[in-house]
Design a protein around this motif. Structure first.
Motif, PDB file in Angstrom:
ATOM      1  N   TYR A 161       0.837  -1.203   0.000  1.00 34.11           N
ATOM      2  CA  TYR A 161       0.000   0.000   0.000  1.00 34.11           C
ATOM      3  C   TYR A 161       0.874   1.256   0.000  1.00 34.11           C
ATOM      4  CZ  TYR A 161      -2.988   3.707   1.798  1.00 34.11           C
ATOM      5  OH  TYR A 161      -3.647   4.898   1.966  1.00 34.11           O
ATOM      6  N   ARG A 162       1.945   1.212   0.775  1.00 27.92           N
ATOM      7  CA  ARG A 162       2.818   2.391   0.874  1.00 27.92           C
ATOM      8  C   ARG A 162       3.415   2.740  -0.481  1.00 27.92           C
ATOM      9  NH1 ARG A 162       8.236   2.953   4.706  1.00 27.92           N
ATOM     10  NH2 ARG A 162       8.645   5.159   4.243  1.00 27.92           N
ATOM     11  N   ARG A 183       0.736   4.213  -2.701  1.00 28.82           N
ATOM     12  CA  ARG A 183       0.408   5.566  -2.235  1.00 28.82           C
ATOM     13  C   ARG A 183       1.431   6.585  -2.744  1.00 28.82           C
ATOM     14  NH1 ARG A 183       0.880   6.366   4.030  1.00 28.82           N
ATOM     15  NH2 ARG A 183       3.067   6.353   3.397  1.00 28.82           N
ATOM     16  N   ARG A 191       0.885   7.216  -6.479  1.00 27.15           N
ATOM     17  CA  ARG A 191      -0.231   8.136  -6.702  1.00 27.15           C
ATOM     18  C   ARG A 191       0.149   9.574  -6.367  1.00 27.15           C
ATOM     19  NH1 ARG A 191      -3.493  11.376  -4.425  1.00 27.15           N
ATOM     20  NH2 ARG A 191      -5.600  11.709  -5.262  1.00 27.15           N
ATOM     21  N   GLN A 192       0.846   9.755  -5.245  1.00 29.01           N
ATOM     22  CA  GLN A 192       1.236  11.098  -4.826  1.00 29.01           C
ATOM     23  C   GLN A 192       2.126  11.759  -5.874  1.00 29.01           C
ATOM     24  OE1 GLN A 192       4.408  12.311  -3.734  1.00 29.01           O
ATOM     25  NE2 GLN A 192       3.688  14.272  -2.948  1.00 29.01           N
ATOM     26  N   LEU A 203      -7.202   6.385  -2.721  1.00 33.13           N
ATOM     27  CA  LEU A 203      -6.685   5.097  -2.266  1.00 33.13           C
ATOM     28  C   LEU A 203      -7.251   4.795  -0.894  1.00 33.13           C
ATOM     29  CD1 LEU A 203      -2.874   4.960  -3.121  1.00 33.13           C
ATOM     30  CD2 LEU A 203      -4.702   3.600  -4.114  1.00 33.13           C
ATOM     31  N   GLY A 258      -1.561   0.213   5.317  1.00 39.67           N
ATOM     32  CA  GLY A 258      -1.604   1.669   5.342  1.00 39.67           C
ATOM     33  C   GLY A 258      -1.123   2.310   6.615  1.00 39.67           C
TER      34      GLY A 258
END
Length: 382
Positions: A132-133, A136, A139-140, A165, A172
């Motif tokens: 997930y990290r 993330r 996406r950022q 997300l 997360g």
């Protein structure tokens, strides 16, 4: 009917909405006859005109991409090139790595044709293979990449913005830093004295007893250590084969060396003197790797720490937890917040407060004042 502005023609004007000067360059028309333009906003008219002149020159040389044909991959390279002049090399490498997860799927697409559904499909696919990290961060970085294109009016909306997300259960939550208990710290320090590799042992001691970051520790040279005055100066960092300036200006700092650590540094210096048949030269790395031209490999202290704590029966510990332990115990023993921030090289005490708020809250609970008790106590006679 108004006169069409020709290709490569531009203008500057004051934009009341943003209260900035806008530079606008026409680069042609789409198949509907709609003008294609690139824009940029600046604080002064001079800056706007300079940008416009530069873009017009690139356009007439054929080096300025048509916004309608600019791909995500091409835009990413332009963006990274600009960022290379603003950020540290290690940070730039991280940006490249994070965008690298997205470009195989999106890189060939025209920047203006990317939709939220493209982004959703990409992130869903990455979530099947990565943490997930990681997803993330991808996406950022995509959001920032498209946001700049939006600000320059190359695209009319950011396709990443509506894509959210949501972490699956148990994901997360980044692992919280933990602080060593006093007995754990004592056991670890004793184990470091008997560790077979003096370099990693002393490096780990400096992280725990002085709050150094891994890169700051590996970046030390003998010229940074004054054994007579008992001080150590952080001037550089070393990470993954690259030497660079410290993280922030406040990270450049001179620290007093605790007595026990100072004695071990002197013994370590004598050990090197015996091996070299002369004192270590000022430009020599304090913790050289197998290749003396480079420090220890970046992950070497972490690997050594894992083996040591496993042998001692101490719960899992990361290298950064040593620095966290230093800050926590400083505050728990009454050190002023500003001093701890200075020792850790934080830009300001607010950063320190945000990280160690739990320690300070625990200390505050011990300060309970009962005014009723104070008022009923007999007053001392003058």
């Amino acid at each position: 009917m108004g006169r069409r502005r020709g290709k490569g023609a531009g203008t500057t004007y004051y934009h009341k909405g943003s209260k900035r000067w806008c530079a606008e360059l026409s680069v042609g028309f789409d198949h509907h006859g709609k003008p294609l333009r690139v824009r940029s906003y600046h604080k002064t008219r001079r800056e706007a005109e300079a940008w416009l002149a530069e873009q017009a020159a690139l356009y007439h040389k054929g080096l300025l991409a048509d916004p309608s044909k600019l791909t995500v991959g091409e835009w990413a390279e332009q963006w990274l090139e600009r960022k290379s002049r603003e950020i540290r090399p290690n940070t730039l490498d991280a940006y490249r790595r994070e965008l690298g997860y997205a470009l195989p799927a999106l890189g060939h697409l025209p920047l203006q044709k990317v939709t939220p559904s493209h982004v959703r499909a990409l992130l869903d696919d990455l979530a099947k293979r990565y943490s997930y990290r990681t997803v993330r961060w991808v996406r950022q970085k995509l959001h920032v990449l498209f946001e700049e294109a939006l600000n320059l009016e190359i695209i009319h909306r950011n396709p990443v913005a509506p894509v959210k997300l949501k972490a699956a259960r148990g994901q997360g939550q980044s692992k919280a830093a933990r602080s060593l208990e006093v007995h754990e710290a004592a056991a670890l320090l004793a184990a470091l004295d008997s560790h077979k590799d003096r370099r990693t042992a002393l490096a780990l001691r400096l992280m725990l007893n002085m709050g150094l970051r891994v890169g700051e520790c590996l970046g030390l040279k003998w010229q940074d250590i004054n054994l007579e005055e008992g001080t150590l100066t952080v001037r550089r960092t070393y990470s993954h084969g690259r030497e660079s300036d410290p993280k922030t200006p406040s990270s450049v700092r001179t620290l007093p060396i605790p007595y026990s650590t100072l004695e071990r540094l002197k013994q370590y210096r004598d050990w090197w003197q015996e091996r070299l048949k002369e004192p270590p030269p000022p430009g020599m790395w304090v913790f050289p790797g197998n290749d003396p031209a480079r420090p220890l490999e970046y992950n070497a202290p972490g690997r050594a720490l894992r083996r040591i704590v496993e042998r001692l029966g101490i719960p899992t510990l990361r290298v950064h937890d040593l620095r966290h332990s230093y800050g926590s115990h400083m505050l728990a023993n009454g050190a002023p917040l500003e001093l701890v921030a200075e020792r850790l090289g934080h830009a300001n005490a607010t950063i320190t407060l945000s990280i160690y708020r739990h320690v300070l809250e625990h200390e505050r609970k011990g300060w309970v004042v009962d005014l009723e008790t104070l008022l009923t106590q007999p007053r001392a006679k003058a």
